[in-house]
Design a protein around this motif. Structure first.
Motif, PDB file in Angstrom:
ATOM      1  N   ARG A  95       0.740  -1.252   0.154  1.00  0.00           N
ATOM      2  CA  ARG A  95       0.136   0.024  -0.031  1.00  0.00           C
ATOM      3  C   ARG A  95       0.946   1.597  -0.058  1.00  0.00           C
ATOM      4  N   LYS A  96       2.084   1.192   0.696  1.00  0.00           N
ATOM      5  CA  LYS A  96       2.819   2.268   0.836  1.00  0.00           C
ATOM      6  C   LYS A  96       3.486   2.551  -0.646  1.00  0.00           C
ATOM      7  N   GLU A 123       2.212   1.774  -3.310  1.00  0.00           N
ATOM      8  CA  GLU A 123       1.190   2.148  -4.206  1.00  0.00           C
ATOM      9  C   GLU A 123       0.664   3.510  -3.968  1.00  0.00           C
ATOM     10  N   ALA A 124       0.894   3.955  -2.977  1.00  0.00           N
ATOM     11  CA  ALA A 124       0.644   5.648  -2.246  1.00  0.00           C
ATOM     12  C   ALA A 124       1.701   6.311  -3.118  1.00  0.00           C
ATOM     13  N   GLU A 125       3.030   5.944  -2.955  1.00  0.00           N
ATOM     14  CA  GLU A 125       4.199   6.671  -3.548  1.00  0.00           C
ATOM     15  C   GLU A 125       4.096   6.492  -5.037  1.00  0.00           C
ATOM     16  N   ARG A 126       3.618   5.508  -5.609  1.00  0.00           N
ATOM     17  CA  ARG A 126       3.423   5.625  -7.225  1.00  0.00           C
ATOM     18  C   ARG A 126       2.346   6.767  -7.503  1.00  0.00           C
ATOM     19  N   LYS A 127       1.188   6.646  -6.819  1.00  0.00           N
ATOM     20  CA  LYS A 127       0.270   7.550  -7.201  1.00  0.00           C
ATOM     21  C   LYS A 127       0.760   9.184  -6.956  1.00  0.00           C
ATOM     22  N   GLU A 128       1.486   9.107  -5.763  1.00  0.00           N
ATOM     23  CA  GLU A 128       1.807  10.483  -5.579  1.00  0.00           C
ATOM     24  C   GLU A 128       3.039  10.990  -6.452  1.00  0.00           C
TER      25      GLU A 128
END
Length: 212
Positions: free
Chosen positions: A193-194, A196-201
């Motif tokens: 999840r971390k 994925e969040a970094e990718r989206k950011e």
């Protein structure tokens, strides 16, 4: 027998009369209290009560105290007779005619036969004869039989404890593995999840820069 095992060995006036011949009624009372003591030891150890190998109930020719013709409620032998027949299924001390003959003599060969079948206590070398048992000798034999059975119970209890501890350790190990696997799974999920969040950011920032 009295102090260590709480076995009934004396008469109502607290006399023992060691040199007197053992009567069948006296044997019944002492023997029943010995079985009760051994059963308590087995129950306290949490092991199988089949350690007391009683006679096959299906072959019993007497199954109830009411069938014994010379025993009535109120008799000093009544409770012991009832326990042996109805709780333990042991009818060996009684005659085929359903009599106790409480005041008749009890013989050595009968004593050893009953102790062998019910407690696994062997006579040793040779065969015991049809000799009247003295009360002092009965006390010695019964004490030896009880102590031998209690040692056997102690061994079984130790083996059971070792098996229980081994099983507990096995279950604990499985539980720890499951718990560790669960923690690893949660950690992996958090990392995913971390990421994925970094990718989206990163994608969002790139879009902002492109729009400029």
């Amino acid at each position: 027998l009295i102090e260590n095992h709480h076995i009934t060995m004396v008469y109502a006036d607290n006399s023992f009369l060691g040199n007197a011949n053992l009567k069948r009624g006296d044997f019944i009372v002492s023997y029943n209290s010995a079985l009760d003591h051994i059963r308590d030891a087995i129950n306290n150890a949490g092991i199988d009560t089949s350690l007391i190998n009683t006679y096959d109930r299906n072959k019993a020719y007497i199954t109830s105290v009411t069938q014994v013709k010379d025993i009535k409620p109120g008799s000093v032998y009544y409770v012991a007779v009832q326990s042996l027949l109805e709780n333990w299924g042991i009818n060996a001390p009684f005659t085929k005619a359903a009599l106790l003959n409480a005041n008749s003599l009890f013989y050595e060969n009968e004593l050893y036969d009953i102790l062998r079948v019910t407690l696994g206590f062997e006579y040793g070398y040779g065969e015991p004869g049809k000799v009247a048992v003295k009360r002092y000798r009965f006390a010695i034999i019964l004490d030896n039989a009880i102590n031998l059975k209690l040692k056997q119970i102690e061994v079984f209890a130790s083996e059971k404890k070792a098996k229980d501890n081994a099983e507990k350790a096995r279950v604990d190990s499985i539980v720890k593995q499951i718990e560790q696997s669960r923690r690893d799974s949660i950690s992996k999920e958090i990392e995913m999840r971390k990421a994925e969040a970094e990718r989206k950011e990163t994608e969002a920032r790139k879009k902002l820069e492109d729009n400029k």
